[in-house]
Design a protein around this motif. Structure first.
Motif, PDB file in Angstrom:
ATOM      1  N   VAL A 259       0.838  -1.202   0.000  1.00 52.71           N
ATOM      2  CA  VAL A 259       0.000   0.000   0.000  1.00 52.71           C
ATOM      3  C   VAL A 259       0.870   1.248   0.000  1.00 52.71           C
ATOM      4  CG1 VAL A 259      -1.809   1.258   1.225  1.00 52.71           C
ATOM      5  CG2 VAL A 259      -1.851  -1.242   1.186  1.00 52.71           C
ATOM      6  N   SER A 260       1.935   1.227   0.792  1.00 54.64           N
ATOM      7  CA  SER A 260       2.839   2.377   0.846  1.00 54.64           C
ATOM      8  C   SER A 260       3.501   2.607  -0.499  1.00 54.64           C
ATOM      9  CB  SER A 260       3.910   2.157   1.920  1.00 54.64           C
ATOM     10  OG  SER A 260       3.331   2.040   3.198  1.00 54.64           O
ATOM     11  N   ASN A 261       3.876   1.538  -1.181  1.00 56.73           N
ATOM     12  CA  ASN A 261       4.519   1.658  -2.489  1.00 56.73           C
ATOM     13  C   ASN A 261       3.590   2.310  -3.504  1.00 56.73           C
ATOM     14  OD1 ASN A 261       4.887   0.131  -5.364  1.00 56.73           O
ATOM     15  ND2 ASN A 261       6.875   0.572  -4.430  1.00 56.73           N
ATOM     16  N   LEU A 262       2.294   1.937  -3.481  1.00 61.41           N
ATOM     17  CA  LEU A 262       1.340   2.511  -4.426  1.00 61.41           C
ATOM     18  C   LEU A 262       1.144   4.008  -4.169  1.00 61.41           C
ATOM     19  CD1 LEU A 262      -1.388  -0.304  -4.627  1.00 61.41           C
ATOM     20  CD2 LEU A 262       0.543   0.112  -6.145  1.00 61.41           C
ATOM     21  N   LEU A 263       1.045   4.407  -2.888  1.00 60.54           N
ATOM     22  CA  LEU A 263       0.896   5.840  -2.571  1.00 60.54           C
ATOM     23  C   LEU A 263       2.180   6.620  -2.905  1.00 60.54           C
ATOM     24  CD1 LEU A 263      -1.051   5.755   0.813  1.00 60.54           C
ATOM     25  CD2 LEU A 263      -1.881   6.586  -1.397  1.00 60.54           C
ATOM     26  N   ASN A 264       3.303   6.007  -2.628  1.00 57.77           N
ATOM     27  CA  ASN A 264       4.577   6.667  -2.913  1.00 57.77           C
ATOM     28  C   ASN A 264       4.753   6.888  -4.417  1.00 57.77           C
ATOM     29  OD1 ASN A 264       7.334   7.564  -2.021  1.00 57.77           O
ATOM     30  ND2 ASN A 264       7.919   5.865  -3.358  1.00 57.77           N
ATOM     31  N   ASN A 265       4.396   5.859  -5.234  1.00 53.42           N
ATOM     32  CA  ASN A 265       4.499   5.986  -6.695  1.00 53.42           C
ATOM     33  C   ASN A 265       3.553   7.067  -7.216  1.00 53.42           C
ATOM     34  OD1 ASN A 265       6.395   3.992  -6.767  1.00 53.42           O
ATOM     35  ND2 ASN A 265       5.030   2.408  -7.601  1.00 53.42           N
ATOM     36  N   ALA A 266       2.332   7.101  -6.664  1.00 53.44           N
ATOM     37  CA  ALA A 266       1.356   8.103  -7.118  1.00 53.44           C
ATOM     38  C   ALA A 266       1.861   9.517  -6.866  1.00 53.44           C
ATOM     39  CB  ALA A 266       0.020   7.887  -6.405  1.00 53.44           C
ATOM     40  N   GLY A 267       2.505   9.745  -5.703  1.00 54.45           N
ATOM     41  CA  GLY A 267       3.024  11.069  -5.420  1.00 54.45           C
ATOM     42  C   GLY A 267       4.294  11.375  -6.195  1.00 54.45           C
ATOM     43  N   LYS A 268       5.124  10.372  -6.435  1.00 55.19           N
ATOM     44  CA  LYS A 268       6.416  10.596  -7.075  1.00 55.19           C
ATOM     45  C   LYS A 268       6.293  10.771  -8.590  1.00 55.19           C
ATOM     46  CE  LYS A 268       9.829   8.091  -5.633  1.00 55.19           C
ATOM     47  NZ  LYS A 268      10.741   6.927  -5.438  1.00 55.19           N
ATOM     48  N   TYR A 269       5.403   9.991  -9.241  1.00 58.78           N
ATOM     49  CA  TYR A 269       5.378   9.965 -10.702  1.00 58.78           C
ATOM     50  C   TYR A 269       4.282  10.821 -11.328  1.00 58.78           C
ATOM     51  CZ  TYR A 269       8.305   5.897  -9.781  1.00 58.78           C
ATOM     52  OH  TYR A 269       9.291   5.077  -9.330  1.00 58.78           O
ATOM     53  N   ASN A 270       3.365  11.343 -10.503  1.00 58.60           N
ATOM     54  CA  ASN A 270       2.298  12.192 -11.050  1.00 58.60           C
ATOM     55  C   ASN A 270       2.844  13.609 -11.249  1.00 58.60           C
ATOM     56  OD1 ASN A 270      -0.015  13.482 -11.818  1.00 58.60           O
ATOM     57  ND2 ASN A 270      -1.204  12.953  -9.975  1.00 58.60           N
ATOM     58  N   ARG A 271       3.274  13.902 -12.473  1.00 55.80           N
ATOM     59  CA  ARG A 271       3.868  15.203 -12.763  1.00 55.80           C
ATOM     60  C   ARG A 271       2.897  16.161 -13.454  1.00 55.80           C
ATOM     61  NH1 ARG A 271       6.694  13.483  -9.572  1.00 55.80           N
ATOM     62  NH2 ARG A 271       8.884  12.845  -9.736  1.00 55.80           N
ATOM     63  N   THR A 272       1.775  15.638 -13.893  1.00 55.57           N
ATOM     64  CA  THR A 272       0.842  16.483 -14.663  1.00 55.57           C
ATOM     65  C   THR A 272      -0.505  16.658 -13.967  1.00 55.57           C
ATOM     66  OG1 THR A 272       0.040  14.555 -15.895  1.00 55.57           O
ATOM     67  CG2 THR A 272       1.890  15.765 -16.839  1.00 55.57           C
ATOM     68  N   GLY A 273      -0.785  15.893 -12.907  1.00 54.21           N
ATOM     69  CA  GLY A 273      -2.071  15.983 -12.233  1.00 54.21           C
ATOM     70  C   GLY A 273      -1.948  16.546 -10.833  1.00 54.21           C
ATOM     71  N   LYS A 274      -3.098  16.690 -10.173  1.00 51.29           N
ATOM     72  CA  LYS A 274      -3.129  17.267  -8.843  1.00 51.29           C
ATOM     73  C   LYS A 274      -3.975  16.466  -7.857  1.00 51.29           C
ATOM     74  CE  LYS A 274      -0.524  20.876  -9.435  1.00 51.29           C
ATOM     75  NZ  LYS A 274       0.739  21.013  -8.676  1.00 51.29           N
ATOM     76  N   ARG A 275      -4.385  15.265  -8.255  1.00 52.99           N
ATOM     77  CA  ARG A 275      -5.319  14.519  -7.394  1.00 52.99           C
ATOM     78  C   ARG A 275      -4.803  13.086  -7.194  1.00 52.99           C
ATOM     79  NH1 ARG A 275     -10.989  14.469  -6.153  1.00 52.99           N
ATOM     80  NH2 ARG A 275     -11.850  12.352  -6.042  1.00 52.99           N
ATOM     81  N   ILE A 276      -4.857  12.616  -5.941  1.00 53.16           N
ATOM     82  CA  ILE A 276      -4.531  11.221  -5.596  1.00 53.16           C
ATOM     83  C   ILE A 276      -5.671  10.701  -4.723  1.00 53.16           C
ATOM     84  CG2 ILE A 276      -2.963   9.705  -4.349  1.00 53.16           C
ATOM     85  CD1 ILE A 276      -0.697  11.590  -5.102  1.00 53.16           C
ATOM     86  N   GLU A 277      -6.175   9.536  -5.084  1.00 51.81           N
ATOM     87  CA  GLU A 277      -7.343   8.978  -4.389  1.00 51.81           C
ATOM     88  C   GLU A 277      -7.050   7.538  -3.973  1.00 51.81           C
ATOM     89  OE1 GLU A 277     -12.156   8.318  -5.220  1.00 51.81           O
ATOM     90  OE2 GLU A 277     -10.820   9.095  -6.799  1.00 51.81           O
ATOM     91  N   ILE A 278      -7.467   7.166  -2.760  1.00 52.45           N
ATOM     92  CA  ILE A 278      -7.338   5.798  -2.276  1.00 52.45           C
ATOM     93  C   ILE A 278      -8.681   5.359  -1.706  1.00 52.45           C
ATOM     94  CG2 ILE A 278      -6.451   6.590  -0.035  1.00 52.45           C
ATOM     95  CD1 ILE A 278      -4.872   3.935   0.094  1.00 52.45           C
ATOM     96  N   ARG A 279      -9.124   4.174  -2.071  1.00 52.75           N
ATOM     97  CA  ARG A 279     -10.408   3.666  -1.580  1.00 52.75           C
ATOM     98  C   ARG A 279     -10.286   2.177  -1.254  1.00 52.75           C
ATOM     99  NH1 ARG A 279     -14.459   7.167  -1.626  1.00 52.75           N
ATOM    100  NH2 ARG A 279     -14.313   8.989  -3.010  1.00 52.75           N
ATOM    101  N   LEU A 280     -11.075   1.768  -0.262  1.00 51.63           N
ATOM    102  CA  LEU A 280     -11.137   0.370   0.172  1.00 51.63           C
ATOM    103  C   LEU A 280     -12.577  -0.099   0.059  1.00 51.63           C
ATOM    104  CD1 LEU A 280      -9.614  -2.053   1.457  1.00 51.63           C
ATOM    105  CD2 LEU A 280     -10.230  -1.119   3.698  1.00 51.63           C
TER     106      LEU A 280
END
Length: 468
Positions: free
Chosen positions: A366-387
């Motif tokens: 889970v940490s890896n997915l959030l870390n990748n979303a913050g590190k590689y998203n260079r063109t967007g401004k939104r990150i969403e996580i749902r269970l």
């Protein structure tokens, strides 16, 4: 018609070899019984002769012509007439109670027939040289019962008996021969082909394929063998691919480690020689620490990846509240992501959702997915996580609105050391994060997959733990 349907059609047409064996034996036995019964009936007819009967006292003549064992005939109230070759009475032994002194074959046949014969006497005949003996018994002397006696039949017709025995032996030999030929054609040859195929596989030949038009059971064995060799070939190819990937991974890891190690060595040498100014000391120490952390991270990733590839590695499974675990990880990333300018949207149910998992490894995914979303998203401004709970499974997904991953990388992104380019370049990442995530989820009996959905969406699936 598909190849599979054609194969099934052939299987049905061929039928079962065991059913064929049973049917063959039944048919052959049926005809064998008919032949034996025919021989027995023929032997019985031949043994019966023309009016000749057994079971009553017979007679014989001595050397001087006197009639022997007449006493048994006379005791029954009977007499004996000796006929010449013309069926004329030559001698009478005992008290004759009829007037006829000349017979014909027709009369003898009629009188010896138990259904239409003389109503006062039983008449039987016995062959002699140059004529016959006619033996008469009063009808009231005793009743006649006909019993079939194979021994007696063969006694009176030895040639027929010998023929029947020879025929029975011939039938047995024919049975053995036919069954041997059948087994050779239907069983031995397919088995021989199968053994030859196995030897070819043992000798290292690849993609050995059997092709036999035979019975259903052997067709099934053939299909299983062909499937096995195809699986072996695919497994060998996969092992070769994994070996190449592992070699590539080690080479790239070796190359990646050289850069931070070289920096650490040069900075350490500069500090040792005292050529670093006081104002830059903190910078040098911080850089050495960061590079050391970098090497430590790569070593940890490699160690984790090797553990995941080992079949002997066992997870430390326990009852885990995935909802609480996800909330804790989101809290750790919240400040970092919001300070980076992202809208961090969290959708986690308030109630507990239990899974059977290795908490440490699942947290890393889970940490890896959030870390990748913050590190590689260079063109967007939104990150969403749902269970979410879906039936017997739990799904957790992380989505960002950045530029989608290149199509050529989507099929290989979960392989070790695959790195994206352009806007999603790892800029120094090990390339093991998603490969480790996939290996961890597979160890849990779950999965991880990617969807291009107005950005990038990574979703993991794991079975929900049933609480009694």
């Amino acid at each position: 018609m598909t190849a599979c349907a054609m194969t099934e059609s052939k299987n049905r047409r061929k039928g079962s070899i065991f059913r064929k064996l049973i049917a063959s034996y039944i048919i052959f036995s049926f005809f064998a019984v008919l032949i034996v019964l025919g021989v027995v009936v023929a032997a019985a007819v031949l043994a019966s002769g023309i009016g000749e009967k057994s079971g009553f006292p017979g007679v014989s003549a001595g050397e001087n012509g006197e009639m022997l064992n007449m006493e048994s005939v006379q005791n029954l109230g009977g007499w004996v007439e000796e006929l010449d070759e013309n069926y004329r009475v030559k001698n009478i032994y005992g008290e004759k109670l009829t007037d006829r002194i000349q017979y014909t074959p027709e009369i003898l046949l009629e009188w010896t027939d138990q259904r239409t014969g003389n109503s006062d006497f039983h008449l039987y005949w016995q062959k002699k040289e140059g004529g016959l003996y006619l033996i008469f018994y009063p009808i009231e002397a005793y009743s006649v019962t006909f019993n079939f006696d194979a021994g007696s039949m063969f006694h009176f017709a030895p040639a027929v008996g010998r023929l029947a025995r020879i025929l029975l032996i011939f039938l047995l030999l024919t049975d053995v021969l036919l069954v041997s030929l059948y087994i050779s054609r239907k069983i031995h040859r397919p088995l021989q082909n199968l053994v030859m195929g196995m030897k070819r596989v043992a000798q290292g030949e690849e993609r050995v394929e059997l092709s036999m038009q035979t019975e259903k059971e052997f067709v099934e064995i053939q299909e299983a063998f062909n499937h096995m060799t195809e699986e072996l070939y695919a497994q060998k190819a996969e092992n070769e691919k994994m070996s190449k990937n592992r070699q590539k991974m080690l080479l790239e890891l070796s190359h990646d480690i050289k850069t931070p190690v070289a920096t650490i060595k040069s900075y350490a040498f500069a500090l040792q020689e005292g050529i670093v100014s006081e104002t830059e000391l903190d910078k040098y120490y911080r850089t050495i620490a960061l590079k050391a952390d970098r090497v430590d991270t790569m070593a940890a990733d490699l160690f984790t990846m090797l553990k995941m590839e080992s079949t002997d590695y066992a997870l430390e499974l326990k009852k885990t509240d995935l909802a609480e675990l996800t909330r804790r990880i989101c809290a750790e990333f919240y400040e970092e992501l919001t300070e980076a300018g992202f809208d961090f949207v969290i959708g986690i149910p308030e109630h507990a959702i239990y899974v059977n998992a290795d908490e440490k490894l699942l947290s890393r995914v889970v940490s890896n997915l959030l870390n990748n979303a913050g590190k590689y998203n260079r063109t967007g401004k939104r990150i969403e996580i749902r269970l979410e709970e879906r039936g017997e499974d739990v799904h957790l997904w992380v989505k960002d609105d950045g530029k989608p991953i290149e199509p050529e990388l989507q099929d290989t992104m979960f392989s070790a050391f695959v790195r994206g380019e352009s806007t999603r370049s790892t800029k120094g990442g090990t390339g093991l994060g998603l490969a480790i995530a996939k290996a961890v989820m597979e160890k849990h009996g779950g999965d991880i997959f990617y969807q291009e959905e107005e950005g990038n969406k990574f979703e993991i699936r794991i079975a929900k733990l049933k609480i009694d």
